[in-house]
Design an enzyme around this catalytic site. Structure first.
Site, PDB file in Angstrom:
ATOM      1  N   GLU A 169       0.828  -1.208   0.000  1.00 21.56           N
ATOM      2  CA  GLU A 169       0.000   0.000   0.000  1.00 21.56           C
ATOM      3  C   GLU A 169       0.863   1.259   0.000  1.00 21.56           C
ATOM      4  OE1 GLU A 169      -3.123   0.042  -0.424  1.00 21.56           O
ATOM      5  OE2 GLU A 169      -3.728  -2.029  -0.016  1.00 21.56           O
TER       6      GLU A 169
ATOM      7  N   CYS B 173      -7.618  -2.181   8.520  1.00 22.12           N
ATOM      8  CA  CYS B 173      -6.321  -2.226   7.837  1.00 22.12           C
ATOM      9  C   CYS B 173      -5.755  -0.823   7.640  1.00 22.12           C
ATOM     10  CB  CYS B 173      -6.462  -2.942   6.493  1.00 22.12           C
ATOM     11  SG  CYS B 173      -6.710  -4.727   6.631  1.00 22.12           S
TER      12      CYS B 173
ATOM     13  N   HIS C  75      -1.664  -5.752   1.678  1.00 21.36           N
ATOM     14  CA  HIS C  75      -2.849  -6.603   1.666  1.00 21.36           C
ATOM     15  C   HIS C  75      -2.556  -7.905   0.925  1.00 21.36           C
ATOM     16  CE1 HIS C  75      -5.720  -3.179   2.668  1.00 21.36           C
ATOM     17  NE2 HIS C  75      -6.170  -4.182   3.396  1.00 21.36           N
TER      18      HIS C  75
END
Length: 215
Positions: free
Chosen positions: A78, A141, A165
């Site tokens: 991310e 998250c 993820h």
């Protein structure tokens, strides 16, 4: 070098979470770096304190948090965490925030310090699908991704941190037709490759390669 790797417990209707299952199976040392593994609860108001305590105790150089992203095909490092909790479902404490600012004195967003392009490249070279992601969502998250960045900003300036993820496991998609899944072995292989990239790029920054998206 020491790397703290966190993984969430199961949440929602699922009885298993590939994040913690993969984290538990990581070797204790990768590319010369000590790997410290930590299970964290899928709870907005608890997860950050668990990670904060571990950072204070272990004093890691890096923090890599792992979470489940059902519906994604690849492992996705991310890019950015946003200052927003907006729960699609309740967390494991029954809490469901709506348009809630995580920290009033925090930045609107924090960018990761991890070499996400190098990580994605290394994962693919290991034979596992990967792509850089530009949204970590608005559930727990993103919450823990943002919280660790906030801790870095306010309390632990020497750490570098980020989030990745991973997809559902095959057993999670038996009743979810056409939903992508990835084996636990591939999850472990991919996370290990990502950590190797973190170690190899330490002090060098990320690689220059195209990982952008149109939408």
């Amino acid at each position: 070098m020491k790397i703290l790797v966190t993984g969430f417990d199961p949440f929602g209707d699922d009885k298993i979470n590939p994040a913690i299952e993969a984290v538990k199976r990581l070797p204790d040392e990768i590319a010369g770096a000590q790997i410290v593994k930590l299970e964290i609860p899928t709870k907005f108001n608890v997860s950050a304190d668990v990670v904060k305590d571990a950072i204070a105790k272990e004093k890691p150089d890096y923090v890599l948090s792992i979470g489940q992203a059902g519906g994604r095909f690849e492992l996705t490092p991310e890019r950015v965490a946003i200052n927003l909790d907006d729960g699609r479902i309740q967390d494991n404490a029954g809490y469901q925030p709506l348009n809630h600012t995580i920290h009033g004195d925090g930045e609107n967003a924090y960018f990761t310090q991890l070499p996400i392009k190098a990580m994605a490249k290394a994962i693919r070279e290991a034979g596992v699908p990967a792509a850089v992601s530009n949204t970590a969502g608005t559930y727990v998250c993103n919450h823990i991704f943002y919280q660790v960045q906030y801790m870095r900003d306010k309390m632990f300036p020497d750490i570098k941190a980020g989030f990745m993820h991973i997809p559902f496991l095959p057993e999670q998609v038996v009743t979810r037709p056409e939903t992508p899944a990835l084996s636990l072995d591939d999850d472990v292989l991919g996370i290990t490759a990502a950590i190797r990239a973190i170690v190899s790029r330490d002090g060098k920054g990320d690689i220059e390669t195209i990982e952008g998206k149109n939408h």
